[in-house]
Structure formats: structure tokens, C-alpha cells
Enzyme design. Structure first.
Site, short mmCIF file in Angstrom:
data_model
loop_
_atom_site.label_atom_id
_atom_site.label_comp_id
_atom_site.label_asym_id
_atom_site.label_seq_id
_atom_site.Cartn_x
_atom_site.Cartn_y
_atom_site.Cartn_z
N ARG A 108 0.94 -1.07 -0.11
CA ARG A 108 -0.15 0.09 -0.02
C ARG A 108 0.89 1.19 0.00
O ARG A 108 1.58 1.38 1.12
CB ARG A 108 -0.91 -0.06 1.19
CG ARG A 108 -1.81 1.14 1.44
CD ARG A 108 -2.63 1.16 2.74
NE ARG A 108 -3.72 0.58 1.95
CZ ARG A 108 -5.12 0.21 2.53
NH1 ARG A 108 -5.22 1.08 3.71
NH2 ARG A 108 -6.09 -0.35 1.98
N HIS A 135 -7.51 0.53 -6.14
CA HIS A 135 -7.73 -0.23 -5.05
C HIS A 135 -8.31 -1.50 -5.78
O HIS A 135 -9.32 -1.89 -5.28
CB HIS A 135 -8.65 0.38 -3.92
CG HIS A 135 -8.29 -0.17 -2.75
ND1 HIS A 135 -7.56 -1.36 -2.35
CD2 HIS A 135 -9.24 0.11 -1.48
CE1 HIS A 135 -7.69 -1.61 -0.98
NE2 HIS A 135 -8.78 -0.89 -0.54
N GLN A 138 -9.90 -4.45 -3.29
CA GLN A 138 -11.12 -3.90 -2.76
C GLN A 138 -12.42 -4.14 -3.75
O GLN A 138 -13.21 -4.92 -3.41
CB GLN A 138 -11.29 -2.32 -2.39
CG GLN A 138 -12.44 -2.03 -2.18
CD GLN A 138 -13.20 -2.57 -0.63
OE1 GLN A 138 -12.36 -2.31 0.26
NE2 GLN A 138 -14.07 -3.20 -0.55
N ASP A 227 -17.82 6.32 -1.03
CA ASP A 227 -16.61 6.38 -0.44
C ASP A 227 -16.31 7.81 0.15
O ASP A 227 -17.18 8.78 -0.16
CB ASP A 227 -15.29 6.09 -1.58
CG ASP A 227 -14.30 6.00 -0.81
OD1 ASP A 227 -14.19 5.75 0.64
OD2 ASP A 227 -13.07 5.77 -1.61
N CYS A 266 -16.79 0.94 0.55
CA CYS A 266 -15.14 -0.01 1.15
C CYS A 266 -14.98 -0.01 2.42
O CYS A 266 -14.22 -0.62 2.59
CB CYS A 266 -14.26 0.62 0.05
SG CYS A 266 -13.80 2.32 0.20
N ARG A 294 -13.02 -9.54 1.48
CA ARG A 294 -11.70 -9.00 1.30
C ARG A 294 -11.02 -10.51 1.35
O ARG A 294 -9.84 -10.66 0.59
CB ARG A 294 -11.30 -8.08 2.10
CG ARG A 294 -12.09 -6.60 1.77
CD ARG A 294 -11.62 -6.15 0.62
NE ARG A 294 -10.14 -5.75 0.52
CZ ARG A 294 -9.58 -4.69 0.90
NH1 ARG A 294 -9.98 -3.80 1.56
NH2 ARG A 294 -8.13 -4.73 0.76
N1 NVA Z 1 -10.60 6.32 -1.04
C1 NVA Z 1 -9.92 5.82 0.30
C2 NVA Z 1 -10.27 4.32 0.36
C3 NVA Z 1 -9.92 3.91 1.46
C4 NVA Z 1 -9.97 2.17 1.70
C5 NVA Z 1 -8.78 6.37 0.29
O1 NVA Z 1 -7.74 6.36 -0.55
O2 NVA Z 1 -8.43 6.94 1.46
N1 CP Z 2 -11.39 -0.82 2.61
C1 CP Z 2 -10.04 -0.92 2.95
O1 CP Z 2 -9.05 -1.21 2.19
O2 CP Z 2 -9.73 -0.50 4.40
P1 CP Z 2 -8.31 -0.18 4.89
O3 CP Z 2 -7.85 0.88 4.55
O4 CP Z 2 -8.95 -0.23 6.64
O5 CP Z 2 -7.49 -1.26 4.77
#
Ligand code: NVA
Ligand code: CP
Length: 308
Positions: A108, A135, A138, A227, A266, A294
């Protein structure tokens, strides 16, 4: 059922658009089998996976750690202070070092470009666990959830409302690969990335059924998806975005305009901002089923990528 053979360039899973429709089908089929308890193999026995997190995570980190353990493998998880990619050492050097120890990498990273650099520099398979652009893990779980609730993906119509962010981008690619209809509703100036849309449109085996709009309307939606308005890294913009996105909140009135639709998110959710408590806790919400999936979707992906 045997682990799916997935034909990915460099054996990396960077984006949903990297998958052929047949690969996606194999992953989802195995994910359903694993969840049903009909597939209990341990193809990662003796294998070790490194997990790199430059951003916080709850679902992704835990579901990968549990999934790898259930497949018989082990993990080392490195967070911000450990590797300091690009500061303490270059992304390329870090990748070449990890190659000496592990059989696969889950990452990540803040910048999608850094993930591409990591994947290019590593001989081991790399899985995208979220970047500023996409992502994909997800969205694998989202597709699995949509199949559980609504059956054939090609007959579904997802309406994503909110920021044209990493989730929206991956849904666009998934729409083209899996063939469901997708409407992305954003405020003006917050559209998904044009490069993502162009790539989705050009997918050879795909079926481009994506509509981008600034108008709020939900005819025929089978899924309403939202989201957060400010993603990780955009915290400074939160006040501005709060004003811009106010009309794009998913509340009960909006759900009533889409009477057949389930509600997806998500997570993590900012309750009271992009979604009200009434909707996320309501009978049409499947957000915790999504979060649970997931685990199975990623286990199926890893059985194909990390086991060979
Ligand atoms: N769009 C959000 C998704 C988190 C799983 C982010 O990037 O923070
Ligand atoms: N949806 C998701 O990826 O959650 P986290 O950011 O908590 O891993």
C-alpha cells in the site's frame, strides 16, 4: 478445484484492468469456493510474503495477514517507520532487497508511480493494496459481494456517487472487464482519472458501459456505492470538500430513488458525511459482507499469484 492460473504481465496485480475476463472469473469462482469451505488447500506452505504499508489500514492488513496464514504462508508487515521508501532507500533498492527474502509483496503505497517502480524492480509478484490511483483488491471483494447478492454481474448497474477516486477508478476498470453497467456521479472537477477511463475503454475483451456525469439520478441502479469525500493524503482538503460534496451524500431519500439497490462502501466510512447512519446500518447495506469478502477474494488471488 485447482488454484487459478492467472496470466498477468510480470505476475503483478496492479490494476483490475490487468486481468482478462477469464482470470477474473477464475478468481471469483475460487473465492466463492473458499468462503463455502469447499477449498482448504495450503499452497503458500513454506512461503513468506512482505507487506509494505505507507498508509494506515485495518481491513487490508488484517485480511491479507489472515488469508496468508490460512493458505499456509507467513508474513512480515512493515509500516511507515520501517522501510521509509524513497527516503531511507530508493523504491528500486528496497524491492531488490526484499527479493532476497520473500516470495511475494503486498504494498500500500502513497503514489501509484512508486508501486509501478516497485513492481518493475522486483522479480517477485507484487499486489497493489491501494494507491492514490486504484484499489483493485477492494473491487475484487466488491464483485464477489455483488455476485452473492445479485447474481450475474452483467445484469447489474452500479451507481458510484462521490469523489472520482481510487475506488471509482478501479470500479471503472472492473466494469469494463466484467461487463456490468457503471454510472460515476461526481461534482464538477472531481472526475475519475482520464487515463483510467481511456484504458478501460480500450480493453480488448471488454464491454465499455461506463457513464460519467455530474447529475444525480439513479434509474435502474442495483447498487449504490460511495466512499469518503477526502481520501488518505487529502485530509487538508476536508473542509473544502465537505462544502463541494454536500449534495452527493447517500441518505434515505436518495436510497428511495433507487428502490432495488443495495448499498456498498469500501469502509472506513465517515458517517454523517458521505453516508447517513440510517443507510449504512439499514437493511439494504452490505458493507460488512463486503469487508468480510476481502479475505476470500484475496486468498483466491494469492493462490494464483504467490503459489507458483
Ligand atoms: N478512497 C479511500 C479508500 C480507503 C479504503 C482512500 O484512499 O483513503
Ligand atoms: N477498505 C480498505 O481498504 O480498508 P483499510 O484502509 O482499512 O485497509
Amino acid at each position: 478445484m485447482i488454484a487459478p492460473v492467472i496470466s498477468l504481465v510480470g505476475r503483478d496485480f496492479i490494476d483490475v484492468a490487468d486481468l482478462k475476463r477469464t482470470d477474473l472469473r477464475r478468481i471469483l469462482d475460487l473465492a466463492h469456493e473458499i468462503k463455502a469451505g469447499r477449498w482448504t488447500e495450503r499452497p503458500l506452505a513454506g512461503r513468506h510474503v512482505a507487506m509494505l504499508f505507507q498508509r494506515p489500514s485495518h481491513r487490508t492488513r488484517v485480511s491479507f495477514e489472515v488469508g496468508i496464514a490460512r493458505l499456509g504462508g507467513s508474513t512480515t508487515t512493515l509500516t511507515g517507520q520501517d522501510v521509509q521508501l524513497g527516503f531511507r532507500e530508493s523504491v528500486a533498492d528496497a524491492a531488490r532487497v526484499l527479493d532476497q527474502y520473500v516470495d511475494g509483496v503486498v504494498a500500500r503505497l502513497r503514489a501509484h508511480e512508486d508501486l509501478l517502480q516497485l513492481a518493475r524492480s522486483s522479480e517477485k509478484p507484487v499486489i497493489n493494496a491501494l494507491t492514490d490511483r486504484s484499489h483493485p483488491c477492494q473491487v475484487l471483494a466488491d464483485l464477489m459481494t455483488m455476485e452473492e447478492v445479485g447474481g450475474d454481474l452483467a445484469r447489474q448497474h452500479v451507481v458510484f456517487i462521490g469523489d472520482g477516486n481510487n475506488i471509482a477508478n478501479s470500479l471503472i476498470e472492473a466494469s469494463a472487464v466484467a461487463g456490468f453497467a457503471l454510472t460515476v456521479i461526481t461534482p464538477p472537477g472531481y472526475d475519475p482519472q482520464p487515463g483510467v477511463v481511456d484504458r478501460a475503454r480500450s480493453i480488448e475483451s471488454g464491454n465499455f458501459r461506463v457513464t460519467l456525469t455530474n447529475n444525480i439520478s439513479f434509474d435502474e441502479a442495483t447498487v449504490i456505492y460511495t466512499d469518503v469525500w477526502a481520501s488518505m493524503g487529502q485530509e487538508d482538503e476536508r473542509a473544502v470538500r465537505h462544502k463541494v460534496f454536500g449534495a452527493y451524500r447517500v441518505d434515505q431519500a436518495l436510497m428511495e430513488a433507487a428502490p432495488r439497490a443495495i448499498f456498498m462502501h469500501c469502509l472506513p466510512a465517515h458517517r454523517g458525511e458521505e453516508v447517513t447512519d440510517e443507510v449504512i446500518d439499514g437493511p439494504r447495506s452490505v458493507v460488512f459482507q463486503q469487508a468480510g469478502n476481502r479475505l476470500y477474494a484475496q486468498m483466491a488471488l494469492m493462490a494464483g499469484l504467490f503459489a507458483t
